[in-house]
Design an enzyme around this catalytic site. Structure first.
Site, short mmCIF file in Angstrom:
data_model
loop_
_atom_site.label_atom_id
_atom_site.label_comp_id
_atom_site.label_asym_id
_atom_site.label_seq_id
_atom_site.Cartn_x
_atom_site.Cartn_y
_atom_site.Cartn_z
N LYS A 252 -52.70 20.93 -3.38
CA LYS A 252 -52.05 19.45 -4.59
C LYS A 252 -50.80 20.59 -5.26
O LYS A 252 -50.36 21.76 -5.19
CB LYS A 252 -53.12 20.84 -5.51
N THR B 266 -58.03 19.29 -2.24
CA THR B 266 -56.84 19.95 -2.73
C THR B 266 -57.59 19.50 -4.30
O THR B 266 -56.61 21.16 -5.23
CB THR B 266 -55.44 18.61 -3.28
N HIS C 292 -15.89 20.12 -10.98
CA HIS C 292 -14.02 19.84 -11.42
C HIS C 292 -14.04 18.99 -13.00
O HIS C 292 -15.03 18.34 -13.18
CB HIS C 292 -13.78 17.90 -10.03
O1 URC Z 1 -12.93 25.86 -4.42
C1 URC Z 1 -12.30 24.73 -3.97
N1 URC Z 1 -12.11 24.58 -2.67
C2 URC Z 1 -12.79 23.86 -1.71
O2 URC Z 1 -12.73 23.51 -0.41
C3 URC Z 1 -11.59 22.07 -2.52
N2 URC Z 1 -11.83 20.82 -2.11
C4 URC Z 1 -10.73 20.83 -2.75
O3 URC Z 1 -10.06 19.35 -2.95
N3 URC Z 1 -11.51 21.26 -4.44
C5 URC Z 1 -12.00 22.64 -3.75
N4 URC Z 1 -11.93 23.26 -4.62
#
Ligand code: URC
Length: 316
Positions: A21, A66, A268
């Site tokens: 389960k 189960t 990012h």
């Molecule tokens: O810390 C990072 N590693 C990467 O491999 C990478 N590649 C990227 O475009 N930015 C970053 N930043």
């Protein structure tokens, strides 16, 4: 023994199989007078063993339902309590493997949601003489704690972990000196934001010896502390380097752990071009992109040990 498939002329064989389960949501309250304590788990049971017959012929003679595995989770929460996710998983795994002959292996996966007490102390509530409430909680949103306990009657494998732990450094992160080909447009960064949502797993070297059982709760808090401190204290030249420092710090400080694996999405943050509005962006305004994201993953091992944590953490 294994029954033959009903039509043995067919070139078809049963491969790996498991059942149980999944996602039993169990909340256990300990009432210590007016002071209550909560454990909130999502427990998934996967059993395997002599299960050929049920697949080939439909005989259920070896099948513990189960539904029973679900009931066992709730009954164990009452009978044994939930000291820690790991300890609870160990109880369950041992029970299924030792009480049912056809079951040779049990894997218990647990997610734990943490609750913290709402602070109603006199100091916090502002009410003179306010009576402190000890039964109200707010769910802690930082991360989900994970545990996976596997037992085959001889060998234990305990992997703990966490996911959804979002962290950010607003400086002390650079990324430059990388390979550039004709498709490279990324500008070198000498002061960038470094942010990630940590998904991590760590494997204990515990072999089932009751005398040497780690203190699971303390171990978890310490591992989390070390990973966060390494994230904060590393002057980062790449997320890869930060990841390694996070894992190495855990291995160096926690003797009960031999292996750590991280999956770190690079969340990012791009500087926004404010020139069109006649404004200068002095590392102050960013666009937080959600995709695509760099995905940085690695295992850090104690020297001389074997990697056993699956490479793809989404499978764990
Ligand atoms: O810390 C990072 N590693 C990467 O491999 C990478 N590649 C990227 O475009 N930015 C970053 N930043």
């Amino acid at each position: 023994m294994t029954a033959q498939p009903p039509h043995s002329a067919r070139p078809v064989m049963l491969g790996q199989n498991q059942y149980g389960k999944a996602e039993n949501r169990v909340v256990r309250i300990v009432r210590d007078g007016d002071t209550h304590h909560i454990k909130d788990l999502n427990v998934s049971v996967a059993l395997s063993g002599d299960m050929d017959d049920v697949h080939y012929s439909g005989s259920n003679a070896s099948v513990l339902p189960t539904d029973t595995t679900k009931n066992t989770v709730f009954a164990f929460a009452k009978e044994h309590g939930i000291e820690s996710a790991e300890q609870f998983g160990i109880h369950l795994a041992r029970h299924f493997v030792t009480s049912q002959e056809p079951i040779h292996r049990a894997r218990i996966r647990i997610e734990e949601y943490a609750w913290e007490r709402i602070d109603t102390s006199e100091a916090n509530s502002g009410f003179i003489g306010a009576e402190e409430v000890r039964h109200s909680f707010v769910r802690r949103g930082q991360e989900t704690r994970l545990a996976e306990i596997t037992y085959d009657g001889e060998t234990w494998q305990i992997i703990s972990g966490l996911k959804d732990l979002v962290v950010m450094n607003s400086t002390h992160s650079e990324f430059w000196g990388y390979v550039k080909d004709k498709y490279t447009t990324l500008p070198e960064a000498y002061d960038r934001i470094l942010a990630t949502e940590v998904s991590g797993r760590w494997r204990f070297n515990w072999n089932g010896d009751d005398q040497k059982t780690p203190h699971w709760e303390k171990s978890y808090e310490q591992v989390k502390k070390h990973m966060l401190q390494a994230f904060a204290e590393t002057y980062s030249l790449s997320l890869q380097q930060t990841l390694y420092q996070m894992g190495a710090r855990i291995i160096n400080h926690r003797t009960e752990i031999d292996e750590v694996r991280f999956s770190l999405p690079n969340k990012h943050h791009f500087l926004v071009d404010l020139e069109p509005f006649g404004l200068k962006n002095d590392n102050e305004v960013y666009f937080a992109a959600d995709r695509p994201y760099g995905l940085i993953e690695a295992t850090i091992l104690r020297d001389g040990t074997e990697p056993l944590i699956p490479v793809d953490l989404t499978n764990l």
